[in-house]
Scaffold this active site. Sequence first.
Site, mmCIF file in Angstrom:
data_model
loop_
_atom_site.group_PDB
_atom_site.id
_atom_site.type_symbol
_atom_site.label_atom_id
_atom_site.label_comp_id
_atom_site.label_asym_id
_atom_site.label_seq_id
_atom_site.Cartn_x
_atom_site.Cartn_y
_atom_site.Cartn_z
ATOM 1 N N LYS A 133 0.469 -1.527 0.213
ATOM 2 C CA LYS A 133 0.227 -0.090 0.411
ATOM 3 C C LYS A 133 0.594 1.273 0.138
ATOM 4 C CE LYS A 133 -1.681 1.795 4.101
ATOM 5 N NZ LYS A 133 -1.125 2.772 4.042
ATOM 6 N N ASN A 134 2.515 0.880 1.338
ATOM 7 C CA ASN A 134 2.588 2.954 1.262
ATOM 8 C C ASN A 134 3.643 2.650 -0.108
ATOM 9 O OD1 ASN A 134 1.215 3.063 3.253
ATOM 10 N ND2 ASN A 134 2.943 2.186 5.162
ATOM 11 N N ARG A 160 -5.341 10.611 4.131
ATOM 12 C CA ARG A 160 -3.468 11.802 4.700
ATOM 13 C C ARG A 160 -2.752 11.376 3.118
ATOM 14 N NH1 ARG A 160 0.415 11.319 6.518
ATOM 15 N NH2 ARG A 160 0.629 13.724 7.861
ATOM 16 N N CYS A 203 -4.704 12.056 12.766
ATOM 17 C CA CYS A 203 -5.051 10.901 13.319
ATOM 18 C C CYS A 203 -5.481 10.218 14.462
ATOM 19 C CB CYS A 203 -4.668 9.844 11.934
ATOM 20 S SG CYS A 203 -3.185 9.473 12.404
ATOM 21 N N ARG A 236 0.658 14.496 12.644
ATOM 22 C CA ARG A 236 1.112 13.621 11.502
ATOM 23 C C ARG A 236 1.471 14.985 10.809
ATOM 24 N NH1 ARG A 236 -0.529 8.915 10.262
ATOM 25 N NH2 ARG A 236 0.035 9.438 8.520
ATOM 26 N N ILE A 277 3.505 18.286 8.626
ATOM 27 C CA ILE A 277 4.027 17.745 7.034
ATOM 28 C C ILE A 277 4.851 19.769 6.799
ATOM 29 C CG2 ILE A 277 1.980 16.905 5.752
ATOM 30 C CD1 ILE A 277 1.138 19.633 4.614
ATOM 31 N N ASP A 278 5.481 20.038 8.486
ATOM 32 C CA ASP A 278 6.346 20.608 7.818
ATOM 33 C C ASP A 278 7.590 21.126 7.226
ATOM 34 O OD1 ASP A 278 6.311 19.155 10.084
ATOM 35 O OD2 ASP A 278 8.314 20.280 11.065
ATOM 36 N N ASP A 334 4.659 0.289 11.959
ATOM 37 C CA ASP A 334 3.052 -0.519 11.441
ATOM 38 C C ASP A 334 3.208 -2.013 11.727
ATOM 39 O OD1 ASP A 334 3.471 1.263 8.602
ATOM 40 O OD2 ASP A 334 2.991 1.308 10.652
ATOM 41 N N VAL A 380 7.888 6.258 16.865
ATOM 42 C CA VAL A 380 7.983 7.051 15.393
ATOM 43 C C VAL A 380 6.566 8.064 15.251
ATOM 44 C CG1 VAL A 380 7.159 6.934 13.097
ATOM 45 C CG2 VAL A 380 8.889 5.584 14.595
ATOM 46 N N ARG A 435 -9.021 -0.349 4.784
ATOM 47 C CA ARG A 435 -8.421 0.479 3.713
ATOM 48 C C ARG A 435 -6.438 -0.339 3.413
ATOM 49 N NH1 ARG A 435 -7.026 5.905 7.126
ATOM 50 N NH2 ARG A 435 -5.898 6.378 5.094
HETATM 51 C C1 EPZ Z 1 3.862 7.003 6.047
HETATM 52 O O1 EPZ Z 1 4.021 7.877 7.086
HETATM 53 C C2 EPZ Z 1 3.045 5.426 5.938
HETATM 54 N N1 EPZ Z 1 2.057 5.921 5.747
HETATM 55 C C3 EPZ Z 1 2.682 5.193 7.626
HETATM 56 O O2 EPZ Z 1 2.559 3.960 7.203
HETATM 57 C C4 EPZ Z 1 3.751 4.887 8.510
HETATM 58 O O3 EPZ Z 1 3.109 4.520 9.755
HETATM 59 C C5 EPZ Z 1 5.347 5.616 8.377
HETATM 60 O O4 EPZ Z 1 5.729 6.221 6.785
HETATM 61 C C6 EPZ Z 1 6.349 5.572 9.804
HETATM 62 O O5 EPZ Z 1 6.716 4.362 8.521
HETATM 63 C C7 EPZ Z 1 2.502 6.048 4.369
HETATM 64 O O6 EPZ Z 1 3.286 5.615 3.682
HETATM 65 C C8 EPZ Z 1 0.761 6.263 3.086
HETATM 66 P P1 EPZ Z 1 6.646 9.818 8.310
HETATM 67 P P2 EPZ Z 1 3.716 9.484 6.925
HETATM 68 O O7 EPZ Z 1 6.235 11.499 7.418
HETATM 69 O O8 EPZ Z 1 4.671 9.482 5.577
HETATM 70 C C9 EPZ Z 1 6.296 13.095 11.861
HETATM 71 C C10 EPZ Z 1 0.117 2.389 7.731
HETATM 72 O O9 EPZ Z 1 -0.818 2.160 8.956
HETATM 73 N N2 EPZ Z 1 6.221 14.216 10.920
HETATM 74 O O10 EPZ Z 1 7.060 9.544 8.375
HETATM 75 O O11 EPZ Z 1 3.602 10.487 7.342
HETATM 76 C C11 EPZ Z 1 5.295 12.514 11.752
HETATM 77 O O12 EPZ Z 1 4.431 13.887 12.632
HETATM 78 C C12 EPZ Z 1 0.863 3.664 7.721
HETATM 79 O O13 EPZ Z 1 0.692 1.897 6.506
HETATM 80 C C13 EPZ Z 1 6.746 15.417 11.150
HETATM 81 O O14 EPZ Z 1 6.891 15.991 12.805
HETATM 82 O O15 EPZ Z 1 5.216 8.806 7.864
HETATM 83 C C14 EPZ Z 1 5.635 11.216 12.088
HETATM 84 O O16 EPZ Z 1 5.293 11.036 13.848
HETATM 85 C C15 EPZ Z 1 0.089 4.441 9.425
HETATM 86 N N3 EPZ Z 1 6.733 15.994 10.355
HETATM 87 C C16 EPZ Z 1 6.451 10.470 12.252
HETATM 88 O O17 EPZ Z 1 7.893 12.299 11.841
HETATM 89 C C17 EPZ Z 1 6.654 16.489 8.757
HETATM 90 O O18 EPZ Z 1 6.126 16.959 7.829
HETATM 91 C C18 EPZ Z 1 6.979 9.996 10.684
HETATM 92 O O19 EPZ Z 1 5.815 9.713 10.181
HETATM 93 C C19 EPZ Z 1 6.564 14.809 8.112
HETATM 94 C C20 EPZ Z 1 6.834 13.542 8.987
#
Ligand code: EPZ
Length: 434
Positions: free
Chosen positions: A32-33, A102, A126, A131, A133-134, A315, A337, A407
């Site tokens: 999926k990811n 998202r 969520c 989550r 996106i900064d 995950d 994480v 999902r």
């Molecule tokens: C991806 O989410 C996956 N989703 C998640 O899987 C997975 O848990 C995660 O990566 C970590 O491996 C998809 O790929 C669709 P991150 P993502 O950006 O990209 C912080 C599932 O169940 N952060 O690595 O959102 C954020 O708040 C899902 O399949 C910032 O602070 O993960 C979080 O605490 C759940 N600023 C941490 O980083 C940012 O700009 C990890 O987020 C971006 C992220």
Amino acid sequence: MTARTAARPGEPRLLVRGGRRLSGQVAVSGAKNSALKLMAASLLASGTSVLHNVPDIQDVRTMQEVLEHLGAVVDFADGTMTVDTSAVQSHVAPYELVQRMRASIQIMGPLVARFGEARVAMPGGCNLGPRKIDIHLRGLADMGAKVRSDHGFVEVTAAKLHAIDMFLDYPSVGATESLLMAAVMAEGTTTLENVAREPEIVDLCKFMVSMGADITGAGSSTLKVNGVREMQPAEHTVLGDRIEAGTFLIAGAVTGGEIEVTGISPHVLDLFLSKLRSVGVQIAENTRSIKASGDPASYTTVDVATLPYPGFPTDLQAQMMVLLSIAGGVSVVTENVFENRFGFVDELIRLGADIRVDGNHAVVTGGRSLTGAIVRCPDLRAGAALAVAGLVAEGCTELREVYHIDRGYERFEEKLRGLGAEVERAGSGFDSCA
Ligand code: EPZ
């Protein structure tokens, strides 16, 4: 079983009867990811890209809606998806689609790269935390984009993006993907350090290189991207879903059966497999499959701390908690994480687990025998973990809010039944465990 608030008539629920050993072979679906990001990356070129081994899951269908909303023409059948982006004319991802998933925000990078603009509804938080996106937005701004937010939308515009050297504050998967997709046609050579190293990032790099991108360092902490003038549509096969594979391996381990997952290379789950071995699960690895078996009475404790890849995958944290709940001894699970990924612990305790949460640590006292109950799926992976718990709980477990599972897991109950599980979807009427 204690009754909870009655399910709404017709609300889909999963009924899982415990006590069966799961055995046999199951082929994992495409990841999926990865699939969601490959679909977004297809926007970088005008024309028709073809993706194989795409899982038919709700999130993929939502991303299909996002692409069609932009004007792309998407066909998807039997795991093969074609995306024709030649008629894309809108650059807006509306709230109702982003709020549903998202990952819709991943169209931001490619839209700015190809069209110079994107207007995306801010993703809400969520169950896992804010989550943010900064990092995505800071990188795009450094590349010369104007980033504005108003009325719950982020608007990113740029006449032309230019290369940057950026050290990511955190190896964010999404931010790495956004900045990669923005950099492939930016002027100059972009260097991104402290990037995510997940196998799904490597898959995205492979696809974009086949579209004409010039990327080196995929899978390492530093990515170098020489901007190219234009990208071409390409054909790609999505890699196997390592999280689905880990979910089924734990299902085999907790039920004392023997499960072989195929369509996955073991090296993408190295640390996870070594943790299963530490618990006492037998693991056999082949180039494209992994086998797990064991006797739950012999399982012992192991501590787990989730980290970005190649660390223990967040995950698979919930699924691992189920295994540790029945293993002998006391284990500590640390979630590094996400800010809030223990939401499902209270549901697992309803099944009889003994877990104490203190901040981002969960102390799991094992050796428990679980008993069936009504539980609520708080998110995708926790939902799958609760189904796994139901497989080993005495009696029947009723899972509510199973749309979370739909999902991200393709034909979930069908695959479990194929391994000998007694699981069915109850939607009509009030049939329940009782
Ligand atoms: C991806 O989410 C996956 N989703 C998640 O899987 C997975 O848990 C995660 O990566 C970590 O491996 C998809 O790929 C669709 P991150 P993502 O950006 O990209 C912080 C599932 O169940 N952060 O690595 O959102 C954020 O708040 C899902 O399949 C910032 O602070 O993960 C979080 O605490 C759940 N600023 C941490 O980083 C940012 O700009 C990890 O987020 C971006 C992220």
